[in-house]
Design a protein around this motif. Structure first.
Motif, PDB file in Angstrom:
ATOM      1  N   GLU A   1      -0.573 -11.553 -14.604  1.00 31.01           N
ATOM      2  CA  GLU A   1       0.440 -12.613 -14.589  1.00 31.01           C
ATOM      3  C   GLU A   1       1.267 -12.531 -15.876  1.00 31.01           C
ATOM      4  N   ALA A   2       2.575 -12.410 -15.727  1.00 32.13           N
ATOM      5  CA  ALA A   2       3.441 -12.184 -16.888  1.00 32.13           C
ATOM      6  C   ALA A   2       3.857 -13.491 -17.549  1.00 32.13           C
ATOM      7  N   HIS A   3       3.864 -13.490 -18.887  1.00 31.10           N
ATOM      8  CA  HIS A   3       4.320 -14.641 -19.667  1.00 31.10           C
ATOM      9  C   HIS A   3       4.986 -14.149 -20.954  1.00 31.10           C
ATOM     10  N   THR A   4       5.791 -15.011 -21.542  1.00 29.23           N
ATOM     11  CA  THR A   4       6.349 -14.782 -22.872  1.00 29.23           C
ATOM     12  C   THR A   4       5.704 -15.770 -23.815  1.00 29.23           C
ATOM     13  N   ALA A   5       5.074 -15.279 -24.868  1.00 23.16           N
ATOM     14  CA  ALA A   5       4.366 -16.139 -25.803  1.00 23.16           C
ATOM     15  C   ALA A   5       5.339 -16.989 -26.609  1.00 23.16           C
ATOM     16  N   GLY A   6       4.900 -18.178 -26.968  1.00 26.47           N
ATOM     17  CA  GLY A   6       5.653 -19.020 -27.877  1.00 26.47           C
ATOM     18  C   GLY A   6       5.117 -18.871 -29.292  1.00 26.47           C
TER      19      GLY A   6
ATOM     20  N   GLU B   1      -9.743 -15.734 -31.892  1.00 25.98           N
ATOM     21  CA  GLU B   1      -8.981 -15.193 -33.009  1.00 25.98           C
ATOM     22  C   GLU B   1      -7.479 -15.236 -32.719  1.00 25.98           C
ATOM     23  N   ASP B   2      -7.115 -14.854 -31.498  1.00 26.97           N
ATOM     24  CA  ASP B   2      -5.701 -14.792 -31.139  1.00 26.97           C
ATOM     25  C   ASP B   2      -5.261 -15.977 -30.265  1.00 26.97           C
TER      26      ASP B   2
ATOM     27  N   ALA C   1       2.398 -12.391 -31.367  1.00 25.25           N
ATOM     28  CA  ALA C   1       3.641 -12.777 -32.031  1.00 25.25           C
ATOM     29  C   ALA C   1       4.467 -13.670 -31.117  1.00 25.25           C
ATOM     30  N   ALA C   2       5.267 -14.521 -31.742  1.00 28.87           N
ATOM     31  CA  ALA C   2       6.194 -15.350 -30.972  1.00 28.87           C
ATOM     32  C   ALA C   2       7.152 -14.469 -30.189  1.00 28.87           C
ATOM     33  N   ASP C   3       7.394 -14.840 -28.933  1.00 32.79           N
ATOM     34  CA  ASP C   3       8.282 -14.120 -28.011  1.00 32.79           C
ATOM     35  C   ASP C   3       7.695 -12.796 -27.517  1.00 32.79           C
ATOM     36  N   ALA C   4       6.410 -12.547 -27.791  1.00 32.51           N
ATOM     37  CA  ALA C   4       5.777 -11.322 -27.299  1.00 32.51           C
ATOM     38  C   ALA C   4       5.603 -11.400 -25.783  1.00 32.51           C
ATOM     39  N   GLU C   5       5.835 -10.304 -25.104  1.00 33.83           N
ATOM     40  CA  GLU C   5       5.598 -10.237 -23.662  1.00 33.83           C
ATOM     41  C   GLU C   5       4.127  -9.904 -23.431  1.00 33.83           C
ATOM     42  N   ILE C   6       3.446 -10.750 -22.670  1.00 35.88           N
ATOM     43  CA  ILE C   6       2.016 -10.590 -22.463  1.00 35.88           C
ATOM     44  C   ILE C   6       1.697 -10.678 -20.970  1.00 35.88           C
TER      45      ILE C   6
END
Length: 246
Positions: free
Chosen positions: A96-101, A134-135, A152-157
């Motif tokens: 499932e794709a998300h963009t981290a804040g 940790e993360d 990181a902020a805005d990282a694609e995960i």
């Protein structure tokens, strides 16, 4: 033989879409109340000193029924939200794709997760999996990104987890439906049956729903009785009928 008795009524309300023969229980309810709003017109007596009323008429402005539903189900919650419910199945979610804040923010998953099963968060491209504790910190709705971690902020995960079966309810998309409401009741005093059949009711969504509180949730609804043109015959109501065992 006519007779009168004190009454304390208890019972169960049932609901179906208007015209459907599929009445379903709304469960334990602490209130089913019928009210009428009247419009009164008076013609004063202009012929004699001291006034008075020459003629008076009374009209029914509206008739309403109020419910306090104390059991939360898909049906009652959708009704209270003025919405439609759609089911989704449980099972494995692979990527499932998300963009981290930023750190401290929640990544909200697309489905409710099974907290007894594992969750894996990885970069959308190549790279090692992120480490819980940790993360990120796992919570019911998803996970929270931790300060000092590797996300990181805005990282694609992408996220892998096991989703629970459930429903989505889209609020305020179904406030036009008409319903039939039936109250199946009994008088506690003498155990005689009493039912109320409300032929055609338009419910508005609940004015408030307490998402955080110390008491059991109450879904408080109010509906307006509308004229049911299918009810024909001399002396028959087009709005409601009460049937009693006394």
């Amino acid at each position: 033989m006519s007779y009168s008795v004190a009454a304390i009524l208890k019972g169960t309300p049932y609901l179906s879409l208007y015209g459907a023969k599929a009445l379903e229980s709304l469960g334990n309810s602490s209130k089913v109340t019928y009210t009428v709003e009247l419009e009164e017109k008076e013609l004063p007596d202009y012929e004699n000193p001291g006034g008075g009323v020459d003629t008076k008429i009374i009209r029914v402005k509206s008739a309403k029924v109020a419910l306090s539903l104390r059991k939360v189900s898909i049906k009652t919650l959708a009704l209270a939200l003025g919405g439609d419910a759609t089911a989704f199945t449980g099972g494995a979610v692979v990527a499932e794709a998300h963009t981290a804040g930023a750190a401290g923010t929640l990544v909200y998953l697309d489905f409710p997760q099974d907290m007894t099963q594992s969750l894996a968060v990885t970069p959308a491209g190549a790279g090692d999996a992120y480490v819980e504790g940790e993360d990120y910190r796992r919570v019911r709705a998803g996970f929270v990104i931790l300060e000092g971690g590797s996300i990181a902020a805005d990282a694609e995960i992408k996220v892998a987890y096991t989703k629970l079966a459930g429903h989505n309810i889209e609020a305020l998309v179904n406030i036009a439906a008409d319903y039939r409401l039936l109250f199946d009741g009994v008088n506690e005093v003498d155990e005689k049956p009493t039912s109320g059949d409300f032929f055609k009711v338009k419910f508005g969504p609940a004015k408030s729903i307490e998402f955080i509180g110390d008491d059991f949730v109450s879904l408080d609804l109010e509906g307006t009785l509308q004229k049911d043109e299918t009810k024909t015959g001399v002396g028959l109501s087009k709005y409601m009928r009460v049937r009693t065992g006394f």
